[in-house]
Design a protein around this motif. Structure first.
Motif, PDB file in Angstrom:
ATOM      1  N   LYS A 191      -9.022   4.346 -11.114  1.00 31.15           N
ATOM      2  CA  LYS A 191     -10.126   5.303 -11.086  1.00 31.15           C
ATOM      3  C   LYS A 191      -9.661   6.750 -10.933  1.00 31.15           C
ATOM      4  N   HIS A 192      -8.359   6.954 -10.765  1.00 29.33           N
ATOM      5  CA  HIS A 192      -7.866   8.323 -10.577  1.00 29.33           C
ATOM      6  C   HIS A 192      -8.091   9.127 -11.861  1.00 29.33           C
ATOM      7  N   ARG A 200       0.568   4.454  -2.371  1.00 29.75           N
ATOM      8  CA  ARG A 200       0.474   5.795  -1.770  1.00 29.75           C
ATOM      9  C   ARG A 200       1.392   6.777  -2.481  1.00 29.75           C
ATOM     10  N   GLU A 237      -7.479  -0.756  -8.234  1.00 22.58           N
ATOM     11  CA  GLU A 237      -8.648   0.040  -8.600  1.00 22.58           C
ATOM     12  C   GLU A 237      -8.507   1.491  -8.161  1.00 22.58           C
ATOM     13  N   THR A 238      -7.908   1.720  -6.989  1.00 21.73           N
ATOM     14  CA  THR A 238      -7.780   3.084  -6.486  1.00 21.73           C
ATOM     15  C   THR A 238      -6.964   3.967  -7.431  1.00 21.73           C
ATOM     16  N   GLU A 294       0.834  -1.200   0.000  1.00 24.05           N
ATOM     17  CA  GLU A 294       0.000   0.000   0.000  1.00 24.05           C
ATOM     18  C   GLU A 294       0.872   1.255   0.000  1.00 24.05           C
ATOM     19  N   ARG A 354      -0.136   7.532  -5.948  1.00 23.76           N
ATOM     20  CA  ARG A 354      -1.329   8.362  -5.823  1.00 23.76           C
ATOM     21  C   ARG A 354      -0.955   9.812  -5.564  1.00 23.76           C
TER      22      ARG A 354
END
Length: 431
Positions: free
Chosen positions: A205-206, A171, A201-202, A167, A174
């Motif tokens: 979808k950005h 991070r 997915e996070t 993660e 992102r």
């Protein structure tokens, strides 16, 4: 000229409202290792060959590089380590000079901002732990890069050769996507992936993640059989992987096998034929927004006599000027010309072909059928092509041929022609 955008159909790129085929050359270490004069030489060569974009890693790649005393660095170096709080302005001044040369020739910078070795928890960070950036430096550095380079209207890749191990890795990416969305939301953006990587997915979808960029890689079958077809299987898998995503985006194979590159820990090197096969297999399997090309020696800007630190996997690099002359670059330029000339943008992958191997690929639209045969052979199209204009192109010699075929019971059977090359069949409805 306007900036690149995603088309309304969501599966190709466009510029000034017209479909755009992105043909990019791989020049990862250009900022670090080429002089301005050498860079102009490269840009002029690739421009004449039909390229319209040049991918560059903004910061040097640590684990795939050739040692050079003349190389510049983006940060002050102390005891062999980057001082990430001290940016070397001269490095970025030179980078801007090189981008200005590209603008003279309407070549699009394709800037990869944070190669994987700068991100903690990644496979490359384990190889080069001294290059890992602390998280608090990511936003200011990303903002600095965007402020420096935005006026050259680049394409951005947040990452280089990345997977998504933890993660914390996600991070970091992102955060960089957030900076781009704040500072240059019109800048077309992607993630350059390691073979087989799947963005979570996070990130998918950005709003700043505009197109899928995968690499089919430089490896072959893990056995000693040197099965080059495994590279083709990787391309088909990657195309299918992204075609199935709920988030529809254009797809590009941005790192196929490099010409002259070794067979990934095995004896042998990829040649122009492999480049053609990778290109057409990708384009007809759904990755149709463009293609990247790479020459082993150009991507790391290798100068003869330098020590390359990944010879075991890649093989000894050619001098960059020698690699710049490899014939596969002309083949991908020709592929782009054919794709645009015959308006192949509406094509979608199709299984309506019977052949002796799944390596034969077909794509079709309402009025066109295109087939690639890596080895010339007979095949049958499950379509009646009697009302079509049909041409066949031998891709090594670029001979345009009239194929031998018959139509019966709604199917079109292509016989073997007198030419032993990889072949492209193009059928278009008359009128």
């Amino acid at each position: 000229m306007g900036r690149l955008k995603v088309s309304a159909s969501g599966d190709i790129l466009e510029r000034d409202g017209r479909p755009f085929f992105l043909l990019s050359d791989t020049d990862w270490m250009a900022f670090q290792k080429l002089s301005s004069e050498e860079w102009r030489e490269l840009v002029v060569k690739r421009k004449q060959q039909g390229f319209n974009a040049l991918p560059i890693s903004v910061m040097p790649i640590a684990h795939d590089n050739s040692a050079s005393e003349k190389a510049m660095h983006p940060f002050v170096v102390n005891n062999g380590k980057y001082q990430f709080l001290e940016v070397n302005e001269a490095y970025f001044d030179k980078a801007e000079e090189m981008l200005a040369v590209m603008r003279e020739y309407d070549m699009i910078p394709f800037l990869h901002l944070f190669w994987v070795n700068y991100i903690p928890d990644t496979w490359a960070a384990k190889l080069s732990p001294d290059t890992v950036l602390p998280f608090e430096r990511v936003r200011p550095l990303a903002e600095y890069m965007v402020e420096r380079f935005r006026k050259y209207e680049p394409i951005y890749s947040v990452s280089g050769d990345t997977s998504f191990e933890t993660e914390q890795v996600v991070r970091y990416y992102r955060e960089i996507l957030d900076v781009l969305h704040e500072k240059d939301p019109e800048g077309l953006t992607t993630l350059h992936l390691q073979p087989g990587a799947d963005p979570p997915e996070t990130l998918r979808k950005h709003p700043q993640y505009h197109f899928y960029a995968y690499q089919s890689g430089h490896g072959i079958d893990e056995t000693e059989s040197t099965d080059l077809h495994s590279c083709q299987s990787a391309m088909l898998t990657c195309s299918e992987q992204f075609l199935k995503k709920a988030e529809k985006k254009p797809i590009i194979n941005t790192e196929p096998c490099y010409e002259g590159h070794g067979f990934g820990f095995h004896y042998g090197r990829f040649g122009a034929y492999d480049i053609r096969r990778v290109t057409w297999t990708s384009l007809l399997s759904g990755s149709k927004a463009g293609i990247s090309y790479g020459a082993h020696g150009v991507w790391q800007m290798h100068h003869r006599g330098e020590c390359f630190n990944n010879t075991a996997y890649s093989g000894v690099p050619y001098d960059w000027r020698a690699a710049l002359q490899f014939p596969g670059a002309w083949d991908v330029g020709y592929a782009k010309w054919l794709f645009v000339q015959y308006d192949m943008f509406p094509l979608k992958p199709s299984d309506a072909v019977k052949a002796r191997s799944s390596l034969v690929r077909m794509a079709e639209s309402e009025d066109s059928v295109v087939i690639y045969m890596p080895y010339h052979d007979e095949c049958t199209v499950l379509r009646d092509l009697s009302g079509y204009q049909v041409e066949m192109i031998a891709l090594e010699t670029r001979k345009v041929m009239t194929p031998l075929y018959t139509v019966r019971d709604g199917q079109t059977h292509f016989a073997l022609s007198d030419c032993n090359e990889d072949m492209l069949i193009i059928a278009r409805k008359s009128g």
